[in-house]
Write an enzyme that holds these catalytic residues in place. Structure first.
Site, PDB file in Angstrom:
ATOM      1  CG  ASP A 123      -1.677  -0.401   8.264  1.00 14.39           C
ATOM      2  OD1 ASP A 123      -2.485   0.533   8.135  1.00 14.39           O
ATOM      3  OD2 ASP A 123      -1.761  -1.470   7.650  1.00 14.39           O
ATOM      4  CB  THR A 128       3.003   0.508   6.068  1.00 12.72           C
ATOM      5  OG1 THR A 128       1.665   0.257   6.533  1.00 12.72           O
ATOM      6  CG2 THR A 128       3.958   0.271   7.236  1.00 12.72           C
ATOM      7  NE  ARG A 157      -1.220  -4.635  -0.052  1.00 12.81           N
ATOM      8  CZ  ARG A 157      -2.003  -3.562   0.043  1.00 12.81           C
ATOM      9  NH1 ARG A 157      -2.914  -3.343  -0.881  1.00 12.81           N
ATOM     10  NH2 ARG A 157      -1.893  -2.736   1.056  1.00 12.81           N
ATOM     11  CB  SER A 158       4.094  -8.786  -6.759  1.00 15.47           C
ATOM     12  OG  SER A 158       4.390  -9.763  -7.721  1.00 15.47           O
ATOM     13  CD  GLU A 199      -8.871  -1.889   6.953  1.00 11.05           C
ATOM     14  OE1 GLU A 199      -7.781  -1.411   6.651  1.00 11.05           O
ATOM     15  OE2 GLU A 199      -9.690  -2.269   6.131  1.00 11.05           O
ATOM     16  CG  ASP A 206       3.214  -6.782   7.033  1.00 14.24           C
ATOM     17  OD1 ASP A 206       2.841  -6.178   6.009  1.00 14.24           O
ATOM     18  OD2 ASP A 206       2.435  -7.305   7.843  1.00 14.24           O
ATOM     19  N   GLY A 223       0.841  -1.202   0.000  1.00 17.29           N
ATOM     20  CA  GLY A 223       0.000   0.000   0.000  1.00 17.29           C
ATOM     21  C   GLY A 223       0.870   1.244   0.000  1.00 17.29           C
ATOM     22  CG  HIS A 253      -8.383   3.521  -0.180  1.00 18.71           C
ATOM     23  ND1 HIS A 253      -9.492   2.755   0.048  1.00 18.71           N
ATOM     24  CD2 HIS A 253      -7.355   2.663  -0.368  1.00 18.71           C
ATOM     25  CE1 HIS A 253      -9.152   1.465  -0.026  1.00 18.71           C
ATOM     26  NE2 HIS A 253      -7.865   1.391  -0.274  1.00 18.71           N
ATOM     27  CE  LYS A 279     -16.847  13.935  26.383  1.00 21.19           C
ATOM     28  NZ  LYS A 279     -15.909  12.845  26.283  1.00 21.19           N
ATOM     29  CG  ASP A 317       1.588  -3.033  10.366  1.00 18.88           C
ATOM     30  OD1 ASP A 317       2.313  -2.309   9.658  1.00 18.88           O
ATOM     31  OD2 ASP A 317       0.820  -3.892   9.893  1.00 18.88           O
ATOM     32  CB  VAL A 353      17.272   9.510  -6.393  1.00 12.68           C
ATOM     33  CG1 VAL A 353      17.919  10.061  -7.659  1.00 12.68           C
ATOM     34  CG2 VAL A 353      16.287   8.392  -6.712  1.00 12.68           C
ATOM     35  NE  ARG A 374      14.021  16.488  -2.679  1.00 13.33           N
ATOM     36  CZ  ARG A 374      14.656  16.929  -1.601  1.00 13.33           C
ATOM     37  NH1 ARG A 374      14.690  16.200  -0.517  1.00 13.33           N
ATOM     38  NH2 ARG A 374      15.238  18.121  -1.632  1.00 13.33           N
TER      39      ARG A 374
HETATM   40  O1  F6P Z   1      -1.341  -1.595   4.348  1.00 16.81           O
HETATM   41  C1  F6P Z   1      -2.003  -0.405   4.587  1.00 16.81           C
HETATM   42  C2  F6P Z   1      -3.475  -0.508   4.404  1.00 16.81           C
HETATM   43  O2  F6P Z   1      -3.861   0.818   4.314  1.00 16.81           O
HETATM   44  C3  F6P Z   1      -4.287  -1.233   5.475  1.00 16.81           C
HETATM   45  O3  F6P Z   1      -4.516  -0.502   6.630  1.00 16.81           O
HETATM   46  C4  F6P Z   1      -5.535  -1.502   4.702  1.00 16.81           C
HETATM   47  O4  F6P Z   1      -6.251  -2.563   5.236  1.00 16.81           O
HETATM   48  C5  F6P Z   1      -5.026  -1.844   3.354  1.00 16.81           C
HETATM   49  O5  F6P Z   1      -3.829  -1.127   3.199  1.00 16.81           O
HETATM   50  C6  F6P Z   1      -5.962  -1.570   2.223  1.00 16.81           C
HETATM   51  O6  F6P Z   1      -5.296  -1.779   1.048  1.00 16.81           O
HETATM   52  P1  F6P Z   1      -5.857  -1.817  -0.427  1.00 16.81           P
HETATM   53  O7  F6P Z   1      -7.208  -1.209  -0.423  1.00 16.81           O
HETATM   54  O8  F6P Z   1      -4.865  -1.060  -1.212  1.00 16.81           O
HETATM   55  O9  F6P Z   1      -5.876  -3.244  -0.802  1.00 16.81           O
END
Ligand code: F6P
Length: 322
Positions: A128, A126, A72-73, A222, A103, A11, A252, A213, A130, A24, A21
């Site tokens: 995330d 990333t 993502r290959s 998610e 990762d 992602g 996104h 409140k 993570d 390079v 940048r």
């Molecule tokens: O890896 C980052 C991330 O944004 C995750 O949090 C999310 O679940 C995923 O990518 C969504 O990726 P895509 O919609 O590009 O498959």
């Protein structure tokens, strides 16, 4: 070492361009030739190599996304795909590679190292956050700022209508975006995959919530095991029919936008250090910044996602939001 390559994979995340940048320009400073590989590991397999020079990376530091494209290959998961990738690296005379990604990218690099001895150094890209071995991954700071900007706006309308908003943020396996942004927006609840009883706690809190409140914001990662914002809203509506509940999925937008200052600086440092690391003979390590210092973490360790979040932060969040 005379020639290196750089690619982004997985992602995309804001700050990747600042990192490219830096790679390079550092390579040019050391009089290395540098090539970009388009579309991550797919481009490595399909021979999508382009020459890069100082000018090719002008005016990109402020741009989100990645000028090298990403993917993502699936093919790289096959031995045949990896053999094609190896042949292409050799064909172009590449002696070192900077891989920018998360990762999946580093897992790919580990598997690739079994058949190819060309050194890879990684930069953590990333949203995330993570990865083990860095306080902030490239993209995380911008993503959480995007989230807080959006949720502050949601708070305005939630407050006007006395509504409960369930806001879903990204994080397929990790709750770090939810946790940090949740604290920053003063959320009344945060639901993350790393903790298992957060829904019960939120229901308890809603039951005794203060009358002064009127709006409530619940941030749901998610990847939370309760099944996302819509499922959570159903549970809340059933338990508290008097609450006016709405759902907002940020999606996104969290992956785009101009990187923050911190992001640009961190990404530049990481790209710069990645090239220096290749020149120093390092391989299969990720560059990270921990407590402001540059650290190198082996790929195998970097991809071990931290299961335990800081318990003090979780406790603080509960105290501050009640
Ligand atoms: O890896 C980052 C991330 O944004 C995750 O949090 C999310 O679940 C995923 O990518 C969504 O990726 P895509 O919609 O590009 O498959």
């Amino acid at each position: 070492m005379k020639k290196i390559a750089v690619f982004s994979s997985g992602g995309d995340s804001p700050g990747m361009n600042a990192c490219i940048r830096a790679v390079v320009r550092t390579a040019c400073y050391h009089q290395l030739e540098v090539m970009g590989i388009l579309h991550g590991y797919d481009g490595l397999i399909n021979d999508e190599f382009v020459d890069l020079d100082r000018k090719a990376v002008a005016n990109i530091i402020q741009r989100g996304g990645t000028i090298l494209k990403t993917a993502r290959s699936k093919e790289f998961m096959t031995l045949e795909g990896r053999q094609k990738a190896k042949r292409n690296l050799e064909k172009h005379g590449i002696e070192g590679v900077v891989a920018i990604g998360g990762d999946g990218t580093f897992t790919g690099a580990v598997v690739f190292s079994e058949i190819c001895s060309i050194p890879f150094v990684g930069c953590p890209g990333t949203i995330d956050n993570d990865l083990v071995g860095t306080d902030f991954t490239i993209g995380y700071d911008t993503a959480i700022n995007t989230v807080i900007d959006a949720v502050d706006k949601i708070r305005d309308t939630a407050e006007s209508h006395d509504r409960v908003f369930i806001v879903e943020v990204m994080g397929r396996d990790a709750g770090l975006i939810a946790l940090r942004s949740g604290i920053a927006v003063g959320a009344e609840g945060i639901m993350i995959p790393e903790t298992k009883n957060d829904l019960e706690k939120i229901l308890e809190r809603l039951a005794k919530s203060r009358k002064d409140k009127s709006s409530k914001i619940i941030i749901v990662a998610e990847g939370d095991e309760n099944g996302g914002a819509y499922k959570v809203s159903e549970v809340i509506k059933e338990k508290f029919p008097a609450f006016d509940v709405r759902v907002s999925i940020l999606g996104h937008i969290q992956r785009g936008g101009s990187p923050t200052c911190m992001e640009r600086v961190n990404a530049s440092r990481m790209g710069y250090e990645a090239v220096n690391a290749l020149l120093a003979g390092k391989k299969s390590v990720m560059v990270g910044v921990i407590n402001k210092q540059i650290e190198f973490t082996p790929f195998e360790k970097a991809i071990k996602h931290i299961e335990e979040l800081n318990p003090e932060l979780l406790k603080m969040m509960e105290i501050l939001s009640s």
